[in-house]
Scaffold this motif. Sequence first.
Motif, PDB file in Angstrom:
ATOM      1  N   PHE A 170     -30.048  44.019  22.312  1.00 27.23           N
ATOM      2  CA  PHE A 170     -30.705  43.204  21.292  1.00 27.23           C
ATOM      3  C   PHE A 170     -30.460  41.701  21.488  1.00 27.23           C
ATOM      4  O   PHE A 170     -30.853  40.908  20.640  1.00 27.23           O
ATOM      5  CB  PHE A 170     -30.229  43.611  19.892  1.00 27.23           C
ATOM      6  CG  PHE A 170     -30.747  44.938  19.436  1.00 27.23           C
ATOM      7  CD1 PHE A 170     -32.099  45.129  19.232  1.00 27.23           C
ATOM      8  CD2 PHE A 170     -29.886  45.989  19.197  1.00 27.23           C
ATOM      9  CE1 PHE A 170     -32.594  46.351  18.795  1.00 27.23           C
ATOM     10  CE2 PHE A 170     -30.357  47.214  18.759  1.00 27.23           C
ATOM     11  CZ  PHE A 170     -31.721  47.396  18.564  1.00 27.23           C
ATOM     12  N   VAL A 171     -29.819  41.321  22.586  1.00 31.93           N
ATOM     13  CA  VAL A 171     -29.491  39.907  22.810  1.00 31.93           C
ATOM     14  C   VAL A 171     -30.495  39.285  23.779  1.00 31.93           C
ATOM     15  O   VAL A 171     -30.535  39.650  24.960  1.00 31.93           O
ATOM     16  CB  VAL A 171     -28.057  39.752  23.361  1.00 31.93           C
ATOM     17  CG1 VAL A 171     -27.749  38.297  23.664  1.00 31.93           C
ATOM     18  CG2 VAL A 171     -27.044  40.326  22.381  1.00 31.93           C
ATOM     19  N   PRO A 172     -31.321  38.345  23.281  1.00 34.74           N
ATOM     20  CA  PRO A 172     -32.258  37.668  24.178  1.00 34.74           C
ATOM     21  C   PRO A 172     -31.491  36.911  25.263  1.00 34.74           C
ATOM     22  O   PRO A 172     -30.431  36.361  25.022  1.00 34.74           O
ATOM     23  CB  PRO A 172     -32.994  36.683  23.266  1.00 34.74           C
ATOM     24  CG  PRO A 172     -32.775  37.201  21.879  1.00 34.74           C
ATOM     25  CD  PRO A 172     -31.439  37.892  21.902  1.00 34.74           C
ATOM     26  N   GLY A 173     -32.017  36.922  26.453  1.00 32.34           N
ATOM     27  CA  GLY A 173     -31.341  36.291  27.587  1.00 32.34           C
ATOM     28  C   GLY A 173     -30.627  37.333  28.417  1.00 32.34           C
ATOM     29  O   GLY A 173     -30.812  37.407  29.621  1.00 32.34           O
ATOM     30  N   ILE A 174     -29.805  38.146  27.777  1.00 28.15           N
ATOM     31  CA  ILE A 174     -29.184  39.272  28.481  1.00 28.15           C
ATOM     32  C   ILE A 174     -30.246  40.359  28.651  1.00 28.15           C
ATOM     33  O   ILE A 174     -30.285  41.050  29.656  1.00 28.15           O
ATOM     34  CB  ILE A 174     -27.950  39.788  27.720  1.00 28.15           C
ATOM     35  CG1 ILE A 174     -26.880  38.705  27.736  1.00 28.15           C
ATOM     36  CG2 ILE A 174     -27.431  41.080  28.325  1.00 28.15           C
ATOM     37  CD1 ILE A 174     -25.654  39.007  26.932  1.00 28.15           C
ATOM     38  N   THR A 175     -31.114  40.470  27.662  1.00 28.63           N
ATOM     39  CA  THR A 175     -32.270  41.347  27.755  1.00 28.63           C
ATOM     40  C   THR A 175     -33.466  40.466  28.066  1.00 28.63           C
ATOM     41  O   THR A 175     -33.884  39.655  27.236  1.00 28.63           O
ATOM     42  CB  THR A 175     -32.487  42.121  26.445  1.00 28.63           C
ATOM     43  OG1 THR A 175     -31.337  42.927  26.200  1.00 28.63           O
ATOM     44  CG2 THR A 175     -33.707  42.998  26.516  1.00 28.63           C
ATOM     45  N   THR A 176     -34.000  40.604  29.287  1.00 28.14           N
ATOM     46  CA  THR A 176     -35.151  39.805  29.694  1.00 28.14           C
ATOM     47  C   THR A 176     -36.417  40.356  29.053  1.00 28.14           C
ATOM     48  O   THR A 176     -36.476  41.526  28.673  1.00 28.14           O
ATOM     49  CB  THR A 176     -35.297  39.789  31.223  1.00 28.14           C
ATOM     50  OG1 THR A 176     -35.446  41.128  31.696  1.00 28.14           O
ATOM     51  CG2 THR A 176     -34.071  39.170  31.884  1.00 28.14           C
ATOM     52  N   ASP A 177     -37.419  39.510  28.936  1.00 26.22           N
ATOM     53  CA  ASP A 177     -38.685  39.863  28.283  1.00 26.22           C
ATOM     54  C   ASP A 177     -38.432  40.443  26.894  1.00 26.22           C
ATOM     55  O   ASP A 177     -39.081  41.406  26.470  1.00 26.22           O
ATOM     56  CB  ASP A 177     -39.502  40.847  29.131  1.00 26.22           C
ATOM     57  CG  ASP A 177     -39.922  40.246  30.466  1.00 26.22           C
ATOM     58  OD1 ASP A 177     -40.232  39.045  30.488  1.00 26.22           O
ATOM     59  OD2 ASP A 177     -39.930  40.981  31.466  1.00 26.22           O
ATOM     60  N   TYR A 178     -37.511  39.831  26.185  1.00 27.92           N
ATOM     61  CA  TYR A 178     -37.111  40.316  24.864  1.00 27.92           C
ATOM     62  C   TYR A 178     -38.304  40.421  23.910  1.00 27.92           C
ATOM     63  O   TYR A 178     -38.389  41.355  23.125  1.00 27.92           O
ATOM     64  CB  TYR A 178     -36.034  39.399  24.285  1.00 27.92           C
ATOM     65  CG  TYR A 178     -35.451  39.903  22.996  1.00 27.92           C
ATOM     66  CD1 TYR A 178     -34.484  40.893  23.001  1.00 27.92           C
ATOM     67  CD2 TYR A 178     -35.878  39.403  21.766  1.00 27.92           C
ATOM     68  CE1 TYR A 178     -33.939  41.375  21.813  1.00 27.92           C
ATOM     69  CE2 TYR A 178     -35.345  39.872  20.580  1.00 27.92           C
ATOM     70  CZ  TYR A 178     -34.382  40.859  20.614  1.00 27.92           C
ATOM     71  OH  TYR A 178     -33.855  41.342  19.442  1.00 27.92           O
ATOM     72  N   LEU A 213     -32.711  45.230  30.026  1.00 29.56           N
ATOM     73  CA  LEU A 213     -31.312  44.845  29.889  1.00 29.56           C
ATOM     74  C   LEU A 213     -30.797  44.444  31.262  1.00 29.56           C
ATOM     75  O   LEU A 213     -30.916  45.216  32.221  1.00 29.56           O
ATOM     76  CB  LEU A 213     -30.495  46.001  29.323  1.00 29.56           C
ATOM     77  CG  LEU A 213     -28.994  45.760  29.156  1.00 29.56           C
ATOM     78  CD1 LEU A 213     -28.735  44.609  28.180  1.00 29.56           C
ATOM     79  CD2 LEU A 213     -28.304  47.008  28.673  1.00 29.56           C
ATOM     80  N   LEU A 214     -30.253  43.253  31.359  1.00 25.69           N
ATOM     81  CA  LEU A 214     -29.760  42.685  32.619  1.00 25.69           C
ATOM     82  C   LEU A 214     -30.857  42.622  33.681  1.00 25.69           C
ATOM     83  O   LEU A 214     -30.581  42.574  34.871  1.00 25.69           O
ATOM     84  CB  LEU A 214     -28.565  43.477  33.145  1.00 25.69           C
ATOM     85  CG  LEU A 214     -27.369  43.578  32.193  1.00 25.69           C
ATOM     86  CD1 LEU A 214     -26.320  44.535  32.744  1.00 25.69           C
ATOM     87  CD2 LEU A 214     -26.774  42.209  31.919  1.00 25.69           C
ATOM     88  N   GLY A 215     -32.118  42.642  33.257  1.00 19.04           N
ATOM     89  CA  GLY A 215     -33.242  42.590  34.184  1.00 19.04           C
ATOM     90  C   GLY A 215     -33.411  43.859  34.996  1.00 19.04           C
ATOM     91  O   GLY A 215     -34.182  43.889  35.946  1.00 19.04           O
ATOM     92  N   LEU A 216     -32.721  44.930  34.624  1.00 17.87           N
ATOM     93  CA  LEU A 216     -32.716  46.151  35.430  1.00 17.87           C
ATOM     94  C   LEU A 216     -33.058  47.407  34.638  1.00 17.87           C
ATOM     95  O   LEU A 216     -33.805  48.261  35.109  1.00 17.87           O
ATOM     96  CB  LEU A 216     -31.330  46.307  36.079  1.00 17.87           C
ATOM     97  CG  LEU A 216     -31.107  47.428  37.050  1.00 17.87           C
ATOM     98  CD1 LEU A 216     -32.020  47.299  38.257  1.00 17.87           C
ATOM     99  CD2 LEU A 216     -29.657  47.440  37.513  1.00 17.87           C
ATOM    100  N   PHE A 217     -32.503  47.537  33.430  1.00 17.12           N
ATOM    101  CA  PHE A 217     -32.637  48.760  32.647  1.00 17.12           C
ATOM    102  C   PHE A 217     -33.673  48.558  31.548  1.00 17.12           C
ATOM    103  O   PHE A 217     -33.498  47.703  30.684  1.00 17.12           O
ATOM    104  CB  PHE A 217     -31.298  49.152  32.022  1.00 17.12           C
ATOM    105  CG  PHE A 217     -30.201  49.307  33.024  1.00 17.12           C
ATOM    106  CD1 PHE A 217     -30.119  50.435  33.818  1.00 17.12           C
ATOM    107  CD2 PHE A 217     -29.243  48.315  33.187  1.00 17.12           C
ATOM    108  CE1 PHE A 217     -29.115  50.590  34.753  1.00 17.12           C
ATOM    109  CE2 PHE A 217     -28.229  48.453  34.105  1.00 17.12           C
ATOM    110  CZ  PHE A 217     -28.168  49.593  34.899  1.00 17.12           C
ATOM    111  N   GLN A 218     -34.733  49.369  31.547  1.00 14.61           N
ATOM    112  CA  GLN A 218     -35.769  49.276  30.526  1.00 14.61           C
ATOM    113  C   GLN A 218     -35.185  49.728  29.194  1.00 14.61           C
ATOM    114  O   GLN A 218     -34.551  50.778  29.109  1.00 14.61           O
ATOM    115  CB  GLN A 218     -36.959  50.151  30.917  1.00 14.61           C
ATOM    116  CG  GLN A 218     -38.151  49.975  30.026  1.00 14.61           C
ATOM    117  CD  GLN A 218     -39.341  50.788  30.509  1.00 14.61           C
ATOM    118  OE1 GLN A 218     -39.228  51.630  31.388  1.00 14.61           O
ATOM    119  NE2 GLN A 218     -40.494  50.529  29.922  1.00 14.61           N
ATOM    120  N   VAL A 219     -35.384  48.913  28.165  1.00 13.24           N
ATOM    121  CA  VAL A 219     -34.838  49.227  26.848  1.00 13.24           C
ATOM    122  C   VAL A 219     -35.916  49.112  25.781  1.00 13.24           C
ATOM    123  O   VAL A 219     -36.936  48.458  25.969  1.00 13.24           O
ATOM    124  CB  VAL A 219     -33.645  48.313  26.469  1.00 13.24           C
ATOM    125  CG1 VAL A 219     -32.446  48.568  27.366  1.00 13.24           C
ATOM    126  CG2 VAL A 219     -34.029  46.850  26.487  1.00 13.24           C
TER     127      VAL A 219
END
Length: 156
Positions: free
Chosen positions: A32-40, A54-60
């Motif tokens: 839920f943290v923008p920046g750590i989660t890209t395309d928030y 999440l971290l540009g790798l894991f779809q959340v």
Amino acid sequence: MAQNAHGGSRPGVQPVALAAAGILLLVGVLGFVPGITTDYAAMRFAGRHSEAMLLGLFQVSVLLNILHLSSGLVGLALARRIAGARAFLAVGGALYLGLWLYGFFIHRGSVANFIPVNDADTWLHLAIGFGMLACGLLISGQVGTGGRLDTPIDRP
């Protein structure tokens, strides 16, 4: 921590369950943290159209983050007792292995991909599930209590 036969220390099942719960909580919060989660801004509640990573790798998605948060909270509650910690690790590990199978067999573009998962998520769920299940089944509840492991030959 208890001393093993070789003089080293081994963690009991409760600290391992607390660590697993803490990691799951951290993953849920970071989702839920923008920046750590890209395309928030592209995060959806559920479904394959959530493009947040999440971290540009894991779809959340909101649903997946809630799943991780609730798993972590359940783990914190259950880790207060040895039996609860063991149950959290074993059952939680089995559930995460189920999530791995879901991600492994689901077609990424289908409506059934409602959580959503991508390849990175799928393999991470395998690692989490296997690790939790192995810890829940293999770490002794007697470690740290002053007892010793029970073997069939020691039983009356």
